[in-house]
Design an enzyme around this catalytic site. Structure first.
Site, PDB file in Angstrom:
ATOM      1  N   CYS A 130      -1.307 -16.328  -0.527  1.00 28.74           N
ATOM      2  CA  CYS A 130      -1.431 -17.611   0.153  1.00 28.74           C
ATOM      3  C   CYS A 130      -0.831 -17.535   1.552  1.00 28.74           C
ATOM      4  CB  CYS A 130      -0.726 -18.696  -0.634  1.00 28.74           C
ATOM      5  SG  CYS A 130      -0.764 -20.245   0.247  1.00 28.74           S
ATOM      6  N   LYS A 164      -5.307 -11.620  -6.960  1.00 27.17           N
ATOM      7  CA  LYS A 164      -6.069 -12.131  -5.815  1.00 27.17           C
ATOM      8  C   LYS A 164      -5.453 -11.632  -4.516  1.00 27.17           C
ATOM      9  CE  LYS A 164      -8.248 -16.195  -3.904  1.00 27.17           C
ATOM     10  NZ  LYS A 164      -8.563 -17.602  -4.134  1.00 27.17           N
TER      11      LYS A 164
END
Ligand code: RRO
Length: 289
Positions: A130, A164
């Site tokens: 993120c 991810k």
């Protein structure tokens, strides 16, 4: 049917974490949502151990063919997720992939340990990418740190672990290799690209100045990074970045992805997942099944 890490999926299109509010949609459409759910699996938005309010506004900036977000992980925290979200997300009729983020390996571990025995959870996605919060940001950009994290997490659950990856790194393929070597069952990419929008007054528009760029503007970057990762790892890849049509999904599959996630397009067309899957079936009938 597609076998993805042991999960049986009706087609290869899922959602990108945080881009489809299945809880609000359930409130609007009730059982009809599960009957016509647009994705073959549902990836929940990122949760953290403690509840978070998210970033100060403004949180969104539109660019030509894209969007910059700086949402900052607002979520109810682990306890709120278990009490309020899981009962709803467990009834969507598709496998649930829970996306988690910690500011240390110990925090990731606590999240996985708390959730691994929940029957609603089919798999985990580790958000190491993120670009909007300060803690935990660089884990995915540093292959050694990423490897340490995945090694720590892997033994804590028998369920599939998807890592991810962040596109904001020197060598995404090296990060993919590190995740695979540490035991990741799959990788997903790309998260958003670090970006800034300048407002009409000449200053950064977003409350936190920087955000993450998504949408068609990043599609070619996603194809390149998926291809680079696919050239180096054998685990399945979930490709995403600017998918708005079946053709875009086919390009990511051609680049080496096994599944494709629709993200930003869901905000424009909440039925995009089903539409992209149907379009893909017309293009690659043997894959889209
Ligand atoms: O919440 C966010 O601002 C956010 C997250 Br967790 C993420 O993984 N990617 C992104 O673009 N925004």
């Amino acid at each position: 049917m597609i076998d993805f890490c042991g999960l049986e999926l009706a087609h290869p299109v899922i959602n990108g974490s945080g881009t489809f509010d299945a809880i609000a949609a359930t409130r609007c459409f009730g059982d009809e949502l599960a009957a016509r759910f647009p994705f073959a699996a549902f990836v929940s938005k990122t949760i953290t151990l403690a509840p978070r309010q998210g970033n100060r506004p403004p949180r969104l900036w539109e660019t030509p063919a894209g969007m910059i977000n700086s949402i900052g992980l607002p979520n109810r925290g682990l306890a709120g997720y278990v009490e309020s979200d899981l009962p709803v997300l467990g009834r969507l009729g598709v496998p649930l992939i829970t996306n988690v983020m910690g500011s240390s390996a110990a925090e990731f571990a606590e999240l996985i340990e708390a959730l691994t025995d929940r029957p609603e959870v089919a798999a985990f996605e580790l958000n190491v990418s993120c670009p909007n919060v300060r803690t935990g940001l660089d884990i995915g950009a540093d292959p050694r740190e990423l490897q340490l994290l995945v090694r720590r997490i892997r033994p804590l659950t028998a369920k599939p672990v998807i890592v991810k990856l962040t596109p904001n790194c020197a060598d995404v393929a090296a990060a993919a290799v590190a995740a695979e070597e540490a035991g990741a069952d799959a990788i997903s990419l790309i998260n958003t690209l670090r970006a800034m929008g300048i407002g009409p007054d000449g200053r950064p528009w977003l409350g936190e100045r920087f955000g993450g760029l998504s949408g068609p503007a990043v599609r070619a970057v996603a194809v390149a990074q998926v291809a680079a990762a696919a050239g180096r790892v054998g685990v399945p890849i979930v490709g995403m970045g600017g998918v708005s049509r079946g053709r875009d999904a086919a390009d990511l599959l051609d680049a080496g992805a096994t599944l494709v996630a629709v993200g930003t397009e869901n905000f424009r067309d909440p039925a995009a997942g089903a539409r992209v899957a149907a379009e893909l079936e017309g293009i690659l009938p043997q894959i889209a099944g």
